[in-house]
Design an enzyme around this catalytic site. Structure first.
Site, short mmCIF file in Angstrom:
data_model
loop_
_atom_site.label_atom_id
_atom_site.label_comp_id
_atom_site.label_asym_id
_atom_site.label_seq_id
_atom_site.Cartn_x
_atom_site.Cartn_y
_atom_site.Cartn_z
N ARG A 19 110.97 99.58 60.58
CA ARG A 19 109.55 98.94 60.39
C ARG A 19 109.30 100.45 59.54
NH1 ARG A 19 108.11 97.63 66.14
NH2 ARG A 19 108.97 99.30 66.10
N ARG A 48 121.45 102.99 62.72
CA ARG A 48 122.93 103.04 63.34
C ARG A 48 123.52 101.65 62.75
NH1 ARG A 48 118.66 103.14 67.99
NH2 ARG A 48 117.48 102.02 66.56
N ALA A 86 109.02 111.76 61.17
CA ALA A 86 109.79 111.08 62.63
C ALA A 86 109.11 111.88 63.38
CB ALA A 86 110.95 110.85 62.39
N ARG A 87 110.39 112.90 63.91
CA ARG A 87 109.92 113.65 65.33
C ARG A 87 110.53 115.59 65.13
NH1 ARG A 87 106.41 111.02 66.74
NH2 ARG A 87 106.01 110.30 68.54
N GLU A 130 106.61 121.45 68.46
CA GLU A 130 105.01 121.97 67.91
C GLU A 130 104.73 121.52 69.29
OE1 GLU A 130 105.38 118.13 65.68
OE2 GLU A 130 104.76 117.29 66.88
N HIS A 154 101.85 117.05 61.77
CA HIS A 154 101.84 115.91 62.40
C HIS A 154 101.01 114.94 62.77
CE1 HIS A 154 104.21 113.68 66.13
NE2 HIS A 154 104.00 112.75 64.90
N GLY A 177 100.96 111.98 60.51
CA GLY A 177 101.35 111.04 59.59
C GLY A 177 100.87 110.30 59.62
C1 8YV Z 1 100.84 109.66 66.98
C2 8YV Z 1 103.30 109.34 66.15
O1 8YV Z 1 99.87 110.58 66.71
O2 8YV Z 1 102.98 106.88 66.65
C3 8YV Z 1 103.66 108.29 66.61
O3 8YV Z 1 104.57 108.56 66.98
O4 8YV Z 1 103.82 109.97 66.01
C4 8YV Z 1 101.89 109.14 65.47
O5 8YV Z 1 101.20 108.62 65.07
C5 8YV Z 1 101.09 111.22 68.03
O6 8YV Z 1 102.93 111.26 68.31
C6 8YV Z 1 100.09 111.49 68.78
O7 8YV Z 1 100.27 110.88 70.21
#
Ligand code: 8YV
Length: 331
Positions: free
Chosen positions: A154, A175, A235-236, A265, A283, A285
């Site tokens: 999404r 994928r 992303a991560r 992090e 972080h 986003g």
């Molecule tokens: C969160 C995020 O704010 O939604 C996610 O997966 O990475 C962020 O929007 C963060 O993970 C804290 O929960």
């Protein structure tokens, strides 16, 4: 009254809303619980509201009454879902409400990296700017270039959709291929990973973190990218091998990077701090007031409904492992 823990500080009105249904233990001081502390706090709780805290088998074993853990995040790599299933605990997340905000952030980072925004501002603030120069802080173009999206879910689709106004070609890797009508709508062309790495001018990573996506971008992948390319991660942490990226940026194997997430992090590879060509954000986003409110309220909706309260009682809007709920009913 059922008991819940809100493990992190959150909007006071969301705590109030939860308080209409539950006996709430909150943490508005935003103390960061150790795993053992979290287990102890959950010993008598029916539900928990978390934001990225690691919830694994040992915590679940310490929480015999626990039915649901609601994550205020779309990504749920902090949940050991197998352990949730074994324990009959529902996990929920907050998809969709953050798609556009996070896609905006991807573009902000990509553009900042390509046009050397952070580097420019840092330099300007030193007072060194005393003239115009033809080659001063020249970057790489976004418009007319090729956007490469890795992870066409999404948020990836929302990133790709924005490329139209910039006259970009869009290539993606995922994928599995997305539906033909989505490819058509986004004017997006599926490429295998190698072809995408070689083709794209600006790569944005938008895939979930799993054992399979660990180090999707490492030294070998960075070596395939164009020396003029940028790499953005919204992303991560762990999807990029950060140590390899530090080397690639240092050796100018790619032009620049925009990073919102990091391995380990809130600590980050100190090598990034030395590099002018990387834009770094902590972080953020999904961090707009409106989106964070929507996420908090969706996380609350999930918790309220999963614990059988409120207008959606028994039907949490975004369950991750809904099958466990059938076991509650039949139990
Ligand atoms: C969160 C995020 O704010 O939604 C996610 O997966 O990475 C962020 O929007 C963060 O993970 C804290 O929960």
């Amino acid at each position: 009254m059922k008991k819940i823990l809100v493990a992190r500080a959150v909007f006071p009105d969301v705590i109030d809303r939860l308080g209409r249904y539950f006996d709430v233990e909150s943490n508005q001081a935003d103390h960061i619980f150790t795993s053992a502390e979290l287990g102890a706090k959950l010993a008598d709780k029916d539900g928990a509201f978390v934001a990225g805290e690691r919830i694994d088998a040992s915590i679940l074993a310490a929480a015999p009454r626990l039915r649901v853990v609601s994550n205020m995040a779309v990504g749920y790599n902090n949940f050991d879902i197998d352990a949730f299933n074994r324990a009959g605990v529902l996990g929920t997340n907050t998809p969709d409400v953050l798609n556009e905000t996070t896609a905006d952030m991807g573009w902000a980072l990509m553009m900042a990296a390509a046009r050397r925004m952070s580097e420019s501002e840092r330099w300007l603030r030193t007072g060194a700017w005393d003239r115009w120069a033809y080659d001063m802080l020249t970057g790489v173009d976004i418009h007319g270039s090729t956007l490469g999206v890795i992870g066409m879910g999404r948020i990836g689709q929302a990133v790709a959709r924005r490329a139209k106004g910039f006259g970009m070609r869009v290539v993606y890797h995922n994928r599995s291929r997305v539906a033909p009508e989505i490819e058509r709508e986004l004017n997006a062309e599926y490429l295998d990973k190698t072809a995408l790495l070689k083709t794209a001018d600006h790569i944005v990573l938008v895939l979930p973190y799993t054992a399979q996506s660990h180090h999707t971008i490492g030294a070998a992948e960075l070596a395939l990218m164009k020396p003029t390319a940028t790499l953005t991660n919204i992303a991560r942490g762990g999807i990029i091998d950060d140590a390899a990226l530090v080397v690639a940026l240092r050796e100018r194997r790619i032009a620049a990077a925009g990073l919102d997430v990091f391995e380990g992090e809130p600590k980050l590879n100190p090598g990034f701090l030395e590099l002018p060509s990387v834009v770094l954000t902590p972080h953020i986003g999904s961090a707009t007031e409106g989106t964070r409110r929507a996420m908090a309220n969706l996380a609350a909706d999930n918790l309220i409904a999963a614990l059988g309260e409120g207008p959606q009682a028994g039907q949490p809007p975004s369950p991750i492992n809904p099958d466990v709920m059938a076991r509650w009913v039949s139990a």
